[in-house]
Motif scaffolding. Structure first.
Motif, PDB file in Angstrom:
ATOM      1  N   ASN A 254      37.364  98.814 -20.686  1.00 15.76           N
ATOM      2  CA  ASN A 254      36.085  98.089 -20.653  1.00 15.76           C
ATOM      3  C   ASN A 254      35.377  98.271 -19.302  1.00 15.76           C
ATOM      4  N   SER A 255      35.385  99.488 -18.805  1.00 14.22           N
ATOM      5  CA  SER A 255      34.844  99.781 -17.477  1.00 14.22           C
ATOM      6  C   SER A 255      33.952 101.012 -17.530  1.00 14.22           C
ATOM      7  N   ASN A 271      37.278  95.870 -16.729  1.00 15.53           N
ATOM      8  CA  ASN A 271      36.030  95.095 -16.729  1.00 15.53           C
ATOM      9  C   ASN A 271      35.222  95.324 -15.450  1.00 15.53           C
ATOM     10  N   ASP A 288      37.134  93.121 -12.861  1.00 20.62           N
ATOM     11  CA  ASP A 288      35.983  92.212 -12.831  1.00 20.62           C
ATOM     12  C   ASP A 288      35.143  92.416 -11.571  1.00 20.62           C
TER      13      ASP A 288
END
Length: 339
Positions: A254-255, A271, A288
């Protein structure tokens, strides 16, 4: 061909990163600065590199010495270690490797990288790498004649003499001759700004008939402090952007990765948005976060961060604060409101 790399300096302008590792072993696009330098010199040389001599402080230790021997092996050369006990100037430093000074030799100081579009002409007596600069008063420069020969060396001229700055890379057809001239400088206590300088020997060689010619590089990259090292990482990633710079075993979930970037072995990106112009060392995790134009070394973690123009060392845990960061090894940093 032989190569000598003086690198015994303390790297004070790069602290805290040089508190645990010599500056030339800091990474640029996934490889130590000194390895990038040696590999680029080997390409320019266009012939077999027989030996690479590294001039260091004895206190650097066995681990550093073994790493430097691996750097020499990367170009098929023998790696030799020499010690400089006192910082008495560049001429004194180079002479510490006098036992290997014979035949054709290249000399390069270890905080400089370059991009060159020429092959070394080994028939010349000597070549001095230069680049045109806007403000010559901040550099040592060469004077030239109409035959494209170097006629003098001037350190940080007050008046305009030349805009060709010496970048700290040289070629000598006869290293033994250079050795004798360096010894002459020391034996006769010839000091320039309180130290024994290589340029003093070069000027004496020139006066005796040695013909030095310039080798103009297309780009000169400094690694003297954090900001210029981050910029050098950016430029070097641009040079090699067509190579495969992302490890196949990197875990990217998810990056978004915006090239050019270097992603090392076993890196985890979760992320996050990483790039452009980011180098991430082996076993590091970024989660994140938003990271651009930065160097993050091995075995570190970055979480909930927004960083740019930053340099983060090995075994660092960084969480929270948006910043322009320079963190040495083994640090833990959390944002003001993190638990």
């Amino acid at each position: 061909m032989k190569i000598i790399i003086p690198m015994a300096g303390m790297g004070k302008r790069m602290r805290p990163h040089t508190l645990t590792v010599p500056k030339p072993l800091l990474p640029i696009a996934g490889k130590p600065i000194v390895q990038r330098l040696v590999e680029d010199l080997a390409k320019v040389a266009g012939e077999e590199i027989e030996e690479v001599g590294f001039i260091i402080k004895e206190s650097f230790g066995e681990e550093v010495e073994n790493k430097l021997k691996e750097v020499a092996a990367s170009v098929g050369a023998k790696g030799s270690i020499y010690y400089q006990g006192e910082a008495l100037g560049t001429a004194h430093a180079v002479l510490c490797a006098k036992d290997m000074m014979e035949g054709k030799m290249m000399l390069a100081f270890a905080d400089t990288l370059f991009k060159a579009d020429f092959n070394l002409d080994t028939s010349k007596d000597g070549m001095i790498w230069v680049q045109k600069v806007d403000d010559p008063s901040s550099f040592g420069v060469v004077e030239m004649n109409d035959q494209n020969e170097i006629t003098g060396f001037v350190e940080k001229p007050d008046e305009f003499i030349s805009d060709l700055a010496i970048i700290g890379v040289y070629y000598f057809r006869d290293a033994n001759y250079l050795k004798n001239e360096l010894q002459y400088v020391i034996d006769n206590n010839i000091l320039d700004k309180g130290e024994f300088q290589v340029t003093s020997a070069l000027d004496n060689m020139r006066k005796k008939g040695t013909i030095f010619v310039p080798a103009t590089v297309s780009e000169w990259l400094d690694c003297g402090n954090k900001d210029v090292t981050v910029n050098t990482n950016q430029r070097y990633l641009e040079f090699i952007k067509d190579e495969n710079l992302v490890s196949q075993n990197a875990e990217i979930q998810n990056s978004i990765v915006i090239p050019p970037v270097y992603i090392g072995e076993n890196v985890k990106l979760h992320n996050s948005v990483v790039g452009p112009h980011v180098s991430v060392g082996d076993n590091t995790m970024i989660s994140d976060s938003r990271v651009k134009n930065s160097i993050i070394q091995k075995d570190s973690s970055v979480k909930d961060a927004n960083i740019a123009n930053s340099m983060i060392g090995n075994f660092v845990h960084y969480q929270g604060t948006p910043s322009d960061v320079s963190l040495g090894d083994f640090n833990t940093v959390k944002g003001l409101y993190d638990n």
